[in-house]
Scaffold this motif. Sequence first.
Motif, PDB file in Angstrom:
ATOM      1  N   SER A 142       2.190  -3.801  -1.461  1.00 18.70           N
ATOM      2  CA  SER A 142       0.666  -3.373  -2.108  1.00 18.70           C
ATOM      3  C   SER A 142      -0.534  -3.710  -1.358  1.00 18.70           C
ATOM      4  O   SER A 142      -1.349  -2.775  -1.258  1.00 18.70           O
ATOM      5  CB  SER A 142       0.539  -4.551  -3.410  1.00 18.70           C
ATOM      6  N   ASP A 153       1.754   2.567  -6.041  1.00 22.07           N
ATOM      7  CA  ASP A 153       2.390   1.354  -6.069  1.00 22.07           C
ATOM      8  C   ASP A 153       3.184   1.046  -7.269  1.00 22.07           C
ATOM      9  O   ASP A 153       2.699   0.725  -8.405  1.00 22.07           O
ATOM     10  CB  ASP A 153       1.038   0.373  -5.954  1.00 22.07           C
ATOM     11  N   GLU A 154       4.584   1.243  -7.001  1.00 21.55           N
ATOM     12  CA  GLU A 154       5.481   0.909  -8.142  1.00 21.55           C
ATOM     13  C   GLU A 154       4.999   1.441  -9.392  1.00 21.55           C
ATOM     14  O   GLU A 154       4.925   0.963 -10.398  1.00 21.55           O
ATOM     15  CB  GLU A 154       5.576  -0.643  -8.317  1.00 21.55           C
TER      16      GLU A 154
HETATM   17 MG   LIG Z   1       3.159  -5.240  -5.090  1.00 21.84          MG
END
Ligand SMILES: [Mg+2]
Lengths: 252, 261
Positions: free
Chosen positions: B46, B157-158
């Motif tokens: 991240s 991000d995910e």
């Molecule tokens: Mg992360």
Amino acid sequence: MKLAIKRTLFLVVVVGIWQLVVSMNIFPEVVLPGPVKVMQALFDGFASGSLLVALGASFKHLLIGLSLALLFGTILGVILGKSRQADETAGMYLIALQSIPSIVWVPLSLMLFGFTEFAVIFVVVLGGTFVMALNVRSAIQNVPPQLVKAARTMGTSGAELFYRVEIPASIPYYMTGVRLAWAFSWRALMAGELLSNGPGLGYSLQFASDFARMDQVIGIIIIIGTIGAVVDQLVFSKLEKNVLKRWGLLKS
Amino acid sequence: MFLELKQVGKSYEDQQGRFEVFSDIDLSIEENQFVSILGPSGCGKSTLLSMIAGLEKITDGTILLEGEEISKPGSDRGMVFQEPSLFPWLNVKNNVLYPIKKQLPKNEAEDRVKHFLKMVHLSKFTDHYTYELSGGMQQRVAIARALSMDPKVLLMDEPFGALDEQTRDLMQDELTKIWQETNKTILFVTHSIHEAIKLSDRVIVMGIRPGRIIADINVDLPRPRKRNNPDVVELETQVMDLLKVEIDKVLKEEIDYEASN
Ligand SMILES: [Mg+2]
Ligand SMILES: Nc1ncnc2c1ncn2[C@@H]1O[C@H](COP(=O)(O)OP(=O)(O)OP(=O)(O)O)[C@@H](O)[C@H]1O
């Protein structure tokens, strides 16, 4: 609808008990008038126009006072919410000021402004400003950082970030502030008017009490309570609930 | 090179001193490439994405996009977060309109919003607010929002981390289609090895303590990639072994720490 029936029934029971106590003649009628007498006093008050004048004056004080309180509270709250320096220095005192019951401001206000309507408005302003400021401060401080991050990746920064993201994101807390400011201002208004030279609901209450008109006293207390509840339920709570729902903050 | 990371490092200063998340990250990504980043929790995925987005300060090295050094967020990089980050006071349409409202003439902006909402299959929900949408729908709006400003790079991000298996599968297929239609360069962080291999041209595997790149795998398999395709399965096993070493390292460290205290 079922709720409305329950509430009406409850009221009927309370008035019934009241009438029962009156019928038992424990207190002389001057001290505790019955429901019918109180209703009569209210009716007379409205018919003669004196209560309407008082109500009008009270709403005028409230409108001016609350508007100013919301304005000052917002400015103060934004300053404290935005500047860490300001918050560390003055934030604590705001809580102290907020905790002072508004009746305490009345002597001060009377000394400063004499027996004028302005003195009453001043008390209302003090009553609403601090609670508003505290809530606006929380509103600003509780803007979800995630939303700010997202906005920044879309090229928003500076003043634009403030009015496109931080202001709308803080509206739920802001609405709570408005509702509480109204509640505090309404109480402050009554405190201020009680010791004023009128006109106003609080003044009428004091006047009735000076002439030992218990029926009017109770009648006016009922009006004050009713207005407080109705405005809160019909205006502010509703508004706040709608906002919370839209902002996804309402636990269902 | 299109997106270039040169000797990139990140460290945080705190009372106990310096904490280095990762260092010496070298990475070159070509235009239109779909690149996934895998790695154990806490290795700095991240953080790395945020640095490319311009949200986090780059403490060492440089990141270049088409030769220009990145120092702050810009509309050439769109980001989709794992956490819900739509604006709840705006409806779906206005959320997608948000980044282009000031940049484009009204008609053009609205056409674009329509186009991208159609792409994520949410044309029917333009007037809905966030609280009326499911998690998957919200992420689709977030993708449309990031695409609407026509970024060169899409950082994700995910994005599907919080979705159930079936929804996730659908979203992956949709994302592949969107990527093929828009020709974006996509940097995609995920915890799912399968997801990474199914979607990407290239999988970057990160290690931890110290944070670094431990493998850079080209996925040369034809799409669509079925779950039971033997090549896919083999690649998954290979990545799994790589990751296991890293995750065991963290576990061992934690157990040793507890034993010594
Ligand atoms: Mg992360
Ligand atoms: N503001 C900060 N201050 C100090 N340390 C931080 C900060 N932000 C992140 N870190 C540290 O940086 C490391 C990497 O965090 P990051 O969120 O990038 O990990 P990640 O790979 O995305 O993990 P996950 O897979 O769990 O999302 C973590 O060890 C974290 O504790």
